[in-house]
Motif scaffolding. Sequence first.
Motif, PDB file in Angstrom:
ATOM      1  N   ASP A 265     -24.250 -58.374 -11.447  1.00 21.21           N
ATOM      2  CA  ASP A 265     -23.645 -59.313 -10.504  1.00 21.21           C
ATOM      3  C   ASP A 265     -22.116 -59.207 -10.544  1.00 21.21           C
ATOM      4  O   ASP A 265     -21.457 -59.127  -9.506  1.00 21.21           O
ATOM      5  CB  ASP A 265     -24.040 -60.753 -10.861  1.00 21.21           C
ATOM      6  CG  ASP A 265     -25.486 -61.081 -10.526  1.00 21.21           C
ATOM      7  OD1 ASP A 265     -26.105 -60.341  -9.744  1.00 21.21           O
ATOM      8  OD2 ASP A 265     -25.981 -62.091 -11.057  1.00 21.21           O
TER       9      ASP A 265
ATOM     10  N   ALA B 108     -16.029 -55.055  -7.666  1.00 24.21           N
ATOM     11  CA  ALA B 108     -15.940 -53.648  -7.277  1.00 24.21           C
ATOM     12  C   ALA B 108     -14.803 -53.435  -6.290  1.00 24.21           C
ATOM     13  O   ALA B 108     -14.633 -54.217  -5.345  1.00 24.21           O
ATOM     14  CB  ALA B 108     -17.266 -53.200  -6.665  1.00 24.21           C
TER      15      ALA B 108
ATOM     16  N   ARG C 171     -20.634 -55.891  -9.123  1.00 22.71           N
ATOM     17  CA  ARG C 171     -20.576 -55.891  -7.653  1.00 22.71           C
ATOM     18  C   ARG C 171     -19.451 -56.777  -7.155  1.00 22.71           C
ATOM     19  O   ARG C 171     -18.746 -56.448  -6.197  1.00 22.71           O
ATOM     20  CB  ARG C 171     -21.911 -56.369  -7.070  1.00 22.71           C
ATOM     21  CG  ARG C 171     -23.050 -55.364  -7.174  1.00 22.71           C
ATOM     22  CD  ARG C 171     -24.220 -55.783  -6.294  1.00 22.71           C
ATOM     23  NE  ARG C 171     -24.782 -57.065  -6.710  1.00 22.71           N
ATOM     24  CZ  ARG C 171     -25.746 -57.206  -7.604  1.00 22.71           C
ATOM     25  NH1 ARG C 171     -26.241 -56.130  -8.212  1.00 22.71           N
ATOM     26  NH2 ARG C 171     -26.220 -58.394  -7.905  1.00 22.71           N
TER      27      ARG C 171
ATOM     28  N   ASN D 240     -21.092 -62.705  -4.102  1.00 19.69           N
ATOM     29  CA  ASN D 240     -20.946 -61.295  -4.450  1.00 19.69           C
ATOM     30  C   ASN D 240     -22.163 -60.507  -3.994  1.00 19.69           C
ATOM     31  O   ASN D 240     -22.644 -59.620  -4.673  1.00 19.69           O
ATOM     32  CB  ASN D 240     -20.686 -61.115  -5.946  1.00 19.69           C
ATOM     33  CG  ASN D 240     -21.855 -61.562  -6.811  1.00 19.69           C
ATOM     34  OD1 ASN D 240     -22.797 -62.161  -6.299  1.00 19.69           O
ATOM     35  ND2 ASN D 240     -21.795 -61.276  -8.098  1.00 19.69           N
TER      36      ASN D 240
ATOM     37  N   ALA E 133     -19.432 -57.562  -1.049  1.00 23.35           N
ATOM     38  CA  ALA E 133     -18.756 -56.616  -1.924  1.00 23.35           C
ATOM     39  C   ALA E 133     -18.201 -55.434  -1.151  1.00 23.35           C
ATOM     40  O   ALA E 133     -17.173 -54.878  -1.493  1.00 23.35           O
ATOM     41  CB  ALA E 133     -19.725 -56.126  -3.000  1.00 23.35           C
ATOM     42  N   SER E 134     -18.862 -55.055  -0.089  1.00 21.97           N
ATOM     43  CA  SER E 134     -18.420 -53.885   0.654  1.00 21.97           C
ATOM     44  C   SER E 134     -17.493 -54.222   1.809  1.00 21.97           C
ATOM     45  O   SER E 134     -16.713 -53.401   2.244  1.00 21.97           O
ATOM     46  CB  SER E 134     -19.643 -53.132   1.207  1.00 21.97           C
ATOM     47  OG  SER E 134     -20.369 -53.969   2.084  1.00 21.97           O
TER      48      SER E 134
ATOM     49  N   GLU F  21     -24.192 -57.772  -1.716  1.00 21.39           N
ATOM     50  CA  GLU F  21     -23.810 -56.397  -1.374  1.00 21.39           C
ATOM     51  C   GLU F  21     -22.937 -56.380  -0.133  1.00 21.39           C
ATOM     52  O   GLU F  21     -21.977 -55.632  -0.035  1.00 21.39           O
ATOM     53  CB  GLU F  21     -25.081 -55.553  -1.142  1.00 21.39           C
ATOM     54  CG  GLU F  21     -25.936 -55.356  -2.385  1.00 21.39           C
ATOM     55  CD  GLU F  21     -25.319 -54.401  -3.373  1.00 21.39           C
ATOM     56  OE1 GLU F  21     -24.294 -53.802  -3.065  1.00 21.39           O
ATOM     57  OE2 GLU F  21     -25.886 -54.250  -4.475  1.00 21.39           O
TER      58      GLU F  21
END
Length: 554
Positions: A342, A348, A345, A543, A548-549, A545
């Motif tokens: 967790d 990141a 991510r 957080n 995060a991106s 996916e």
Amino acid sequence: MTSAGHLIVRQLEAHGVPRIYTVPGESFLDVLDGLHDSPIETVVCRHEGGAGFMALAESRLTGTPGIAMVTRGPGAANAMIAVHTAWQDATALVLFVGLVPVGDRGRDAFQEFSLEGWFSTTAKRVLVLEDELRAAEVVADAMRIASAGRPGPVIVGLPEDVLVRTASAGTVPPRQQSAADPGAPAMQEFTERLSAAGRPLMIVGGDGWAARDSHELARWAAAARIPVAGDWRAYDAVSHQSPAFAGWLGYGRADTLAQRLDEADLLVYVGCARTDVPSDGYTRGMETPTVLVLPDPEASGHAGRIDQHIAVQPASFAAALPDPDAVSGERDRTWVKALAADQQRFCAPRVPDIQKDAGTGVDLAAAFALLDQRLPQDRVVTYGAGNATIWGHRYLAHSGPGTLVGPRNGAMGLAVPAAVAASLVHPSRCVVAVCGDGDFLMNAQELAVAAAHGAAPLVIVVDNGIYGTIVAHQQKHYPGRPSGTAIPNPDFAGWIANFGGHGERVEKTSEFGPALDRAMESGRLALIHLVVDPKLMPPEASNSEQTASAGGPA
């Protein structure tokens, strides 16, 4: 024979105090005279709040009480912000305050005030030197009290006339505090609680961590399959490279960590207590079975349930840890791996959005991710308060204890003086101050101290032209009605040149990397002025996916 003021200095020398931070005042001239021939370095500051913050940072980084000296009345008033920070943050601090002569008390003398009245509710103890023969003893008491139990500030009043009296007494031995052992019964109970837990979570924080104790606790937690989270602005207690590290609790934390806190069936606090901010306003974990490892027998500041209190320092606890296999029970590594994943991510690094160069200012997520990559791993990061710090918390990792100084009570203005102190404590290490524009100008004058001592911290100023945290609250509670939060700013990059520093103004994300390289290569006091969109608010706490991106400032 010596004066009481000189004896105070000799006693500070006996305690191994390397430096004191001060704004001089006529009320304690004899102490200043004693410092003239002392090996203690006298760091002359520009504001008493800055002096207090520097002393607090020294304490946070070294584990011994920081020392500040200010004059009566206005000087003491200015230092109050550092005292409150030390009080709420549980940081050892000794503040010496010059006072009016004893014969002038109660007559509304020049700059007279009530030392006890001002500080008694925000200090562990308020002491006044009434007898010149006890000068050394009073200093020794202050140093001991500041560090004992729950650390905090101690105020020492110095009447002007008492300081110049001749004292036939000498220094006294510093009062050593023996480290308590948790004892076999307590550790056996702890072992049984952990072995029965399916989803334990350890929260670490507070001051006074040593690298060896931090490393041992993190190693043990990973072997025992226990995730480790950090307390708010104290999350350098363990290395972020540990496979057990799960992020931090408090403002800007990952939503997933808050959910994991709710799911935990045993909480173990080490070096810190369950307080307001990391518990989301006393709403999370309050009734979860709890083990508290805290030297304060009163558990001051801790809210909610306590099932076992082990009243020892983290070092003693780390030395007595049981075999990790004895506490792992039937847990596999699923829980600890899930929390670590967790956090990975959540922090990141992300690819810069090219559209940010179209006039909306610097993409802070990309800038701070780049900062994390290019700074040395043993860097020291100092923070003020406000929304601008959230990107630093999220993207700047820490290698272990003594690499973070930030106000856990949310006091603005700490970043710059803390960075100055950190540069004096660790002259060979990279020190970075992370400030918002409002935070920066509260104590920017202390960069003159850095210049005077040859210190060379790097200052990152995030400029959105507003008090962003307050604007965020206004948007929630009074939408469309901004009031009292705009702060037009000067050119900070040009301003730093007045101190012989290196300054850069950055308005596009693509400009940040080269500017950072030039600042670090300059070898001088440096400042990077990051211009951002005033509509910018911290990235979402989730957080997932998707976040995060594609998260970060919009």
